[in-house]
Structures are given as structure tokens and as C-alpha cells.
Motif scaffolding. Structure first.
Motif, mmCIF file in Angstrom:
data_model
loop_
_atom_site.group_PDB
_atom_site.id
_atom_site.type_symbol
_atom_site.label_atom_id
_atom_site.label_comp_id
_atom_site.label_asym_id
_atom_site.label_seq_id
_atom_site.Cartn_x
_atom_site.Cartn_y
_atom_site.Cartn_z
ATOM 1 N N ILE A 145 -2.171 -10.522 68.401
ATOM 2 C CA ILE A 145 -2.301 -11.540 69.443
ATOM 3 C C ILE A 145 -1.925 -10.901 70.770
ATOM 4 O O ILE A 145 -0.850 -10.313 70.902
ATOM 5 C CB ILE A 145 -1.370 -12.729 69.174
ATOM 6 N N ASN A 146 -2.815 -10.984 71.750
ATOM 7 C CA ASN A 146 -2.537 -10.475 73.082
ATOM 8 C C ASN A 146 -1.664 -11.489 73.810
ATOM 9 O O ASN A 146 -2.073 -12.632 74.003
ATOM 10 C CB ASN A 146 -3.843 -10.241 73.839
ATOM 11 N N PRO A 147 -0.440 -11.107 74.238
ATOM 12 C CA PRO A 147 0.446 -12.089 74.876
ATOM 13 C C PRO A 147 -0.028 -12.559 76.253
ATOM 14 O O PRO A 147 0.393 -13.611 76.718
ATOM 15 C CB PRO A 147 1.776 -11.353 74.976
ATOM 16 N N LYS A 148 -0.909 -11.809 76.892
ATOM 17 C CA LYS A 148 -1.374 -12.187 78.231
ATOM 18 C C LYS A 148 -2.307 -13.385 78.194
ATOM 19 O O LYS A 148 -2.253 -14.250 79.061
ATOM 20 C CB LYS A 148 -2.076 -11.006 78.890
ATOM 21 N N ASN A 149 -3.192 -13.418 77.198
ATOM 22 C CA ASN A 149 -4.174 -14.495 77.150
ATOM 23 C C ASN A 149 -4.226 -15.210 75.801
ATOM 24 O O ASN A 149 -5.088 -16.047 75.574
ATOM 25 C CB ASN A 149 -5.563 -13.974 77.515
ATOM 26 N N ASN A 150 -3.335 -14.856 74.881
ATOM 27 C CA ASN A 150 -3.217 -15.494 73.568
ATOM 28 C C ASN A 150 -4.468 -15.318 72.698
ATOM 29 O O ASN A 150 -4.703 -16.103 71.792
ATOM 30 C CB ASN A 150 -2.869 -16.969 73.713
ATOM 31 N N ARG A 151 -5.270 -14.320 72.991
ATOM 32 C CA ARG A 151 -6.463 -14.049 72.179
ATOM 33 C C ARG A 151 -6.105 -13.215 70.969
ATOM 34 O O ARG A 151 -5.234 -12.357 71.015
ATOM 35 C CB ARG A 151 -7.507 -13.299 72.992
ATOM 36 N N ARG A 152 -6.823 -13.438 69.892
ATOM 37 C CA ARG A 152 -6.633 -12.672 68.667
ATOM 38 C C ARG A 152 -7.716 -11.607 68.579
ATOM 39 O O ARG A 152 -8.879 -11.865 68.888
ATOM 40 C CB ARG A 152 -6.704 -13.572 67.446
ATOM 41 N N SER A 153 -7.317 -10.425 68.135
ATOM 42 C CA SER A 153 -8.273 -9.344 67.940
ATOM 43 C C SER A 153 -7.751 -8.441 66.838
ATOM 44 O O SER A 153 -6.629 -8.611 66.357
ATOM 45 C CB SER A 153 -8.482 -8.564 69.236
ATOM 46 N N PHE A 154 -8.565 -7.480 66.427
ATOM 47 C CA PHE A 154 -8.163 -6.536 65.399
ATOM 48 C C PHE A 154 -7.838 -5.203 66.044
ATOM 49 O O PHE A 154 -8.543 -4.744 66.942
ATOM 50 C CB PHE A 154 -9.262 -6.369 64.347
ATOM 51 N N HIS A 186 0.870 2.258 75.117
ATOM 52 C CA HIS A 186 1.978 1.449 75.633
ATOM 53 C C HIS A 186 1.586 0.003 75.881
ATOM 54 O O HIS A 186 2.181 -0.666 76.717
ATOM 55 C CB HIS A 186 2.587 2.063 76.892
ATOM 56 N N GLU A 187 0.606 -0.493 75.167
ATOM 57 C CA GLU A 187 0.253 -1.907 75.236
ATOM 58 C C GLU A 187 1.075 -2.647 74.187
ATOM 59 O O GLU A 187 1.379 -2.100 73.135
ATOM 60 C CB GLU A 187 -1.230 -2.113 74.964
ATOM 61 N N THR A 188 1.405 -3.890 74.479
ATOM 62 C CA THR A 188 2.205 -4.690 73.568
ATOM 63 C C THR A 188 1.384 -5.859 73.057
ATOM 64 O O THR A 188 0.739 -6.562 73.828
ATOM 65 C CB THR A 188 3.468 -5.213 74.276
ATOM 66 N N PHE A 189 1.424 -6.045 71.745
ATOM 67 C CA PHE A 189 0.765 -7.166 71.081
ATOM 68 C C PHE A 189 1.771 -7.786 70.120
ATOM 69 O O PHE A 189 2.825 -7.212 69.838
ATOM 70 C CB PHE A 189 -0.457 -6.693 70.283
ATOM 71 N N TYR A 190 1.429 -8.943 69.598
ATOM 72 C CA TYR A 190 2.242 -9.600 68.578
ATOM 73 C C TYR A 190 1.370 -9.884 67.378
ATOM 74 O O TYR A 190 0.155 -10.049 67.494
ATOM 75 C CB TYR A 190 2.849 -10.898 69.120
ATOM 76 N N THR A 191 1.990 -9.942 66.226
ATOM 77 C CA THR A 191 1.274 -10.286 65.013
ATOM 78 C C THR A 191 2.164 -11.180 64.171
ATOM 79 O O THR A 191 3.395 -11.085 64.243
ATOM 80 C CB THR A 191 0.827 -9.039 64.232
ATOM 81 N N GLN A 192 1.544 -12.048 63.400
ATOM 82 C CA GLN A 192 2.313 -12.974 62.584
ATOM 83 C C GLN A 192 2.665 -12.328 61.260
ATOM 84 O O GLN A 192 1.904 -11.534 60.720
ATOM 85 C CB GLN A 192 1.538 -14.260 62.354
#
Length: 137
Positions: free
Chosen positions: A29-38, A61-67
Motif C-alpha cells: 500500500i502506497n502511503p501517499k495515495n493509499n493505492r495498492r500495487s505489487f 528508499h521508498e516506503t510502503f506498507y503491507t498487511q
């Protein structure tokens, strides 16, 4: 049975086949726009545990989140991701060096950060490194 395409679009078939066959990826999940991608696992530097999410940092150095917990990422096969303590999974291919840290702890050094390896996972890390070295020979 296979994929039939116009000969001018044959390159799309090759790209799709390569993507589906060879790479392991995780949904982020991209924290900037809440979009999901692989995200391809080879692009991951570190996965760090948080409360109900995991923070994924890429080599760019990009940050994403995952459940989900870190335990679900241990099950990824054919990747170089390895758990080094209860809160961190690191990409084995991006490790530059090992150091003996304070209080006889093992530290793993990447280009940007140093991580402490717990005793339990240090044994697994050494086994995985020795297996990988045998496969290269």
C-alpha cells in the motif's frame, strides 16, 4: 493451449510470461495515495513489523506498507528475504558485510543501515549463507 496474439504484440506475451513465472511479489500500500500495487521481492531492502501492518522499504528508499505479520513473508519461496530478528526481514542479496556488535551480537551491514541479528536467527542466516555459497560453486 496458450496465449494467441497478433505478431506485433508478441513482446507483451513474453513480458507477461516472464512476470508470472519467475518473480515473487507482495501486495503493498502506497502511503501517499493509499493505492495498492505489487512489488517485486528483489526490490525490497527490509520489511519491519508494526502493529497490524508491516513497513516495506525498497532499495530506492521508498516506503510502503503491507498487511499481515512477518510470518507470512517467511513463506515466500525462491526469494532472498530472510528473517534476522522478531521485527525485521532483510534481503540477503543486499547484505554487504557482517560485524560483531556490542555484547557479542551479530550485525548485518547494508549500504544504508546496520541491523542487529538475534542469536536464534543468526544460526539460520549462517546456514542459508553457506547453502547459497555451495549452490554458486
Amino acid at each position: 493451449m496458450g496465449i494467441r496474439l497478433n505478431p506485433t504484440n508478441q513482446h507483451l506475451k513474453n513480458r507477461l510470461t516472464d512476470c508470472l513465472a519467475n518473480t515473487a511479489s507482495i501486495e503493498v500500500i502506497n502511503p501517499k495515495n493509499n493505492r495498492r500495487s505489487f512489488l517485486d521481492c528483489s526490490q525490497i531492502l527490509v520489511i519491519e513489523a508494526m502493529a497490524h501492518l508491516s513497513k516495506v522499504t525498497t532499495i530506492n528508499h521508498e516506503t510502503f506498507y503491507t498487511q499481515g505479520p512477518l510470518k507470512q513473508f517467511e513463506a515466500l519461496k525462491n526469494t532472498t528475504l530472510i528473517r534476522i530478528n522478531n521485527g525485521t526481514i532483510i534481503n540477503l542479496a543486499l547484505i554487504i558485510s557482517f560485524n560483531n556488535g556490542k555484547y557479542a551480537r551479530l550485525e548485518v551491514q547494508t549500504k544504508t543501515r546496520a541491523f542487529i541479528v538475534s542469536r536464534h536467527y543468526a544460526k539460520q542466516l549462517k546456514e542459508k549463507m553457506s547453502n547459497d555459497q555451495r549452490l554458486k560453486k
